[in-house]
Scaffold this motif. Sequence first.
Motif, PDB file in Angstrom:
ATOM      1  N   GLU A  46       6.751  11.098   0.962  1.00 55.14           N
ATOM      2  CA  GLU A  46       7.406  10.175   0.033  1.00 55.14           C
ATOM      3  C   GLU A  46       6.391   9.401  -0.810  1.00 55.14           C
ATOM      4  O   GLU A  46       6.614   9.161  -1.995  1.00 55.14           O
ATOM      5  CB  GLU A  46       8.295   9.198   0.815  1.00 55.14           C
ATOM      6  N   VAL A  47       5.286   8.969  -0.196  1.00 57.19           N
ATOM      7  CA  VAL A  47       4.286   8.170  -0.905  1.00 57.19           C
ATOM      8  C   VAL A  47       2.884   8.650  -0.550  1.00 57.19           C
ATOM      9  O   VAL A  47       2.704   9.495   0.334  1.00 57.19           O
ATOM     10  CB  VAL A  47       4.407   6.667  -0.571  1.00 57.19           C
ATOM     11  N   ARG A  48       1.910   8.074  -1.221  1.00 50.42           N
ATOM     12  CA  ARG A  48       0.517   8.315  -0.904  1.00 50.42           C
ATOM     13  C   ARG A  48      -0.178   6.987  -0.611  1.00 50.42           C
ATOM     14  O   ARG A  48       0.148   5.945  -1.184  1.00 50.42           O
ATOM     15  CB  ARG A  48      -0.209   9.016  -2.068  1.00 50.42           C
ATOM     16  N   CYS A  49      -1.135   7.039   0.298  1.00 47.27           N
ATOM     17  CA  CYS A  49      -2.040   5.930   0.554  1.00 47.27           C
ATOM     18  C   CYS A  49      -3.336   6.177  -0.218  1.00 47.27           C
ATOM     19  O   CYS A  49      -3.625   7.305  -0.619  1.00 47.27           O
ATOM     20  CB  CYS A  49      -2.303   5.788   2.050  1.00 47.27           C
ATOM     21  N   VAL A  50      -4.116   5.136  -0.415  1.00 47.32           N
ATOM     22  CA  VAL A  50      -5.302   5.213  -1.268  1.00 47.32           C
ATOM     23  C   VAL A  50      -6.547   4.906  -0.433  1.00 47.32           C
ATOM     24  O   VAL A  50      -6.519   4.020   0.421  1.00 47.32           O
ATOM     25  CB  VAL A  50      -5.192   4.219  -2.441  1.00 47.32           C
ATOM     26  N   ARG A  51      -7.614   5.657  -0.694  1.00 45.71           N
ATOM     27  CA  ARG A  51      -8.852   5.421   0.040  1.00 45.71           C
ATOM     28  C   ARG A  51      -9.300   3.973  -0.147  1.00 45.71           C
ATOM     29  O   ARG A  51      -9.239   3.422  -1.250  1.00 45.71           O
ATOM     30  CB  ARG A  51      -9.931   6.382  -0.454  1.00 45.71           C
ATOM     31  N   GLU A  52      -9.759   3.360   0.929  1.00 47.23           N
ATOM     32  CA  GLU A  52     -10.005   1.919   0.942  1.00 47.23           C
ATOM     33  C   GLU A  52     -10.964   1.450  -0.146  1.00 47.23           C
ATOM     34  O   GLU A  52     -10.779   0.388  -0.737  1.00 47.23           O
ATOM     35  CB  GLU A  52     -10.532   1.487   2.319  1.00 47.23           C
ATOM     36  N   ASP A  53     -12.014   2.215  -0.430  1.00 46.00           N
ATOM     37  CA  ASP A  53     -12.981   1.762  -1.425  1.00 46.00           C
ATOM     38  C   ASP A  53     -12.438   1.824  -2.843  1.00 46.00           C
ATOM     39  O   ASP A  53     -13.085   1.334  -3.778  1.00 46.00           O
ATOM     40  CB  ASP A  53     -14.284   2.568  -1.320  1.00 46.00           C
ATOM     41  N   LEU A  54     -11.253   2.393  -3.017  1.00 37.63           N
ATOM     42  CA  LEU A  54     -10.586   2.424  -4.324  1.00 37.63           C
ATOM     43  C   LEU A  54      -9.475   1.392  -4.398  1.00 37.63           C
ATOM     44  O   LEU A  54      -8.627   1.433  -5.299  1.00 37.63           O
ATOM     45  CB  LEU A  54     -10.022   3.821  -4.599  1.00 37.63           C
ATOM     46  N   THR A  55      -9.483   0.448  -3.449  1.00 38.37           N
ATOM     47  CA  THR A  55      -8.485  -0.622  -3.435  1.00 38.37           C
ATOM     48  C   THR A  55      -9.180  -1.978  -3.364  1.00 38.37           C
ATOM     49  O   THR A  55     -10.370  -2.074  -3.052  1.00 38.37           O
ATOM     50  CB  THR A  55      -7.528  -0.496  -2.238  1.00 38.37           C
ATOM     51  N   GLU A  56      -8.418  -3.019  -3.668  1.00 37.12           N
ATOM     52  CA  GLU A  56      -8.868  -4.389  -3.493  1.00 37.12           C
ATOM     53  C   GLU A  56      -7.773  -5.176  -2.778  1.00 37.12           C
ATOM     54  O   GLU A  56      -6.620  -4.731  -2.689  1.00 37.12           O
ATOM     55  CB  GLU A  56      -9.192  -5.053  -4.843  1.00 37.12           C
ATOM     56  N   THR A  57      -8.134  -6.358  -2.289  1.00 37.20           N
ATOM     57  CA  THR A  57      -7.130  -7.192  -1.635  1.00 37.20           C
ATOM     58  C   THR A  57      -6.191  -7.784  -2.682  1.00 37.20           C
ATOM     59  O   THR A  57      -6.566  -7.998  -3.837  1.00 37.20           O
ATOM     60  CB  THR A  57      -7.795  -8.331  -0.858  1.00 37.20           C
ATOM     61  N   CYS A  58      -4.964  -8.032  -2.262  1.00 36.01           N
ATOM     62  CA  CYS A  58      -3.998  -8.663  -3.159  1.00 36.01           C
ATOM     63  C   CYS A  58      -3.364  -9.858  -2.454  1.00 36.01           C
ATOM     64  O   CYS A  58      -3.536 -10.053  -1.248  1.00 36.01           O
ATOM     65  CB  CYS A  58      -2.946  -7.668  -3.633  1.00 36.01           C
ATOM     66  N   ARG A  59      -2.633 -10.636  -3.196  1.00 33.99           N
ATOM     67  CA  ARG A  59      -1.982 -11.833  -2.680  1.00 33.99           C
ATOM     68  C   ARG A  59      -0.548 -11.894  -3.186  1.00 33.99           C
ATOM     69  O   ARG A  59      -0.172 -11.191  -4.128  1.00 33.99           O
ATOM     70  CB  ARG A  59      -2.720 -13.091  -3.124  1.00 33.99           C
ATOM     71  N   THR A  60       0.249 -12.723  -2.532  1.00 34.37           N
ATOM     72  CA  THR A  60       1.619 -12.895  -2.995  1.00 34.37           C
ATOM     73  C   THR A  60       1.623 -13.675  -4.300  1.00 34.37           C
ATOM     74  O   THR A  60       0.791 -14.539  -4.543  1.00 34.37           O
ATOM     75  CB  THR A  60       2.471 -13.625  -1.949  1.00 34.37           C
TER      76      THR A  60
END
Length: 560
Positions: free
Chosen positions: A170-184
């Motif tokens: 249904e979805v894909r996850c992304v390799r950690e080094d291609l992500t950043e932290t987010c906030r509400t």
Amino acid sequence: MFGCECWCWDSELEFNYSEPKPFSLPSPLPAWPKGQGFGTGRVSLGEIEVAKVTKFESVTSLNGKANGVSFYKPVNIPEGFFCLGHYCQPSNKPLRGYVLVAREAAATPKPQHSESSLPALEKPVNYSLIWNADSHNDGCGFFWLPNPPMGYRAVGFVVTNNPEEPEVDEVRCVREDLTETCRTSDAVFAMDSKFSKDAFQIWSTMPCKRGMWCQGVSVGTFFCSSYWNSEKDLYIGCLKNVNSSLEGMPNLDQVHALIQHYGPTLFFHPDEEYLASSVQWFFKNGALLCRDGSNKAEPIKFGGSNLPAGGVNDGKFWIDLPGDDEAKEHLKRGNMESSELYVHVKPALGGTFTDIAMWVFCPFNGPATLKVGLLTFAMNKIGEHVGDWEHYTLRVSNFTGELWQIYFSEHSGGRWVDASELEFIQGNKAVVYASKHGHASFPHPGTYIQGSTKLGIGARNDVARSKFFIDSSTRYQIIAAEYLGEGVVTEPCWLQYMREWGPTIVYDSRSELDKLLDILPFYFRFSVENIFDLFPTEIYGEEGPTGPKEKDNWDGDERC
């Protein structure tokens, strides 16, 4: 804390609702001038390429006594791209949102800092059921968190209308080094309950680090939890743009086309005494450069070439009005014929959006008007200062060139307003209203209170249409666009002046406020005194502001 009123349900959730209707801008988008990646529907983030999907299939909704929220699955996903999570929004607003879908970029070398040989995208291992709308598992809302493989991160949730766990495809996850932290960000929905297992909250999200050079990219998905608090990290992340070329940003021709297509009309109040002018007119008509320790002020040259450039606001220089009363009053009134908007163009949300900040200059900010219940009091000095810089910002999607939001700067803060909630005057050109004397910007006419709207106590901001206006689609000057590279846009000399555009004069403002308090009913006095303590500095003294480049939102995101 998140600007949302929580409430309890004492009856079953209702799932019958009216489907929100999609929103479209008043006029079709033009064909933008040719460029590299702007307006092509896709943006390269380095190892992955993303596309924006705005077509949705309804999954379910949660409706209660006070509000409701609708959940959607993206459809018409381009071939080869994968869903990253589902979308949600309040049910009482037009359908207006997006989610990003992603695919691995073809033959793209990994960035130097990446030591991973893992693919950029991967299926989740399975899902965790975060919450469901019915404790007996026969309700209509089931919220699933993708459990990523080692080294990956989920960037969105999946919603179903049945208790069956979604397929891992249904979805894909992304390799950690291609992500950043987010906030509400904005609270979308909240259900409180004396039983903690029934409590549930939903927020939109944004990257933790935002600004002109920040890499975080909003996916458009949401965050939900039945027990999360602000001290914990979110389970999900946002994307990261590791492509330093910012291929999705508009070139200079495209920037001009955007301004000419979307440039709002800025209306001043019909009773405004202190109107806008160009910076050059302000200098030419008697503005003076003052230096600490010197009794002699220096006339400012037409382009501001004799202003001290760079550095920080050290208090050693400031700009003042001429000493002659007639010349001073002439300068304070401004000159609408010369006025224009000064434009700063910059990347937003990792280069997936373009922010077009439009600055307006007024030689003088008039005194405030205070409102206490049904009473209104015009101040003699409170709120006055020389040199007033205000702005509003257009946020444009780099995928399509569509106007997404406008930020309205309101004194010490401001707010983003979605395009669906704007007032349009001609085609896709919105209206911006400048408040009387203070020149803060607002999306609709009326009276806005800076203070306690609940008690009706605070500083009045009155806005309305008048014959005094500036069409920013034609009367503008681009003063900065750093991402285009050196020499493409020449910054004016006065932009490098980092000191105050007016003198600092401390006067006995409390005596004027005390006179006001003395004539108020006793039960008002305590509330008024406490709210006055929250007013910005200029309420208590005459303090000239610094210029646009000294503001924290020049490099950073807007303050909300």
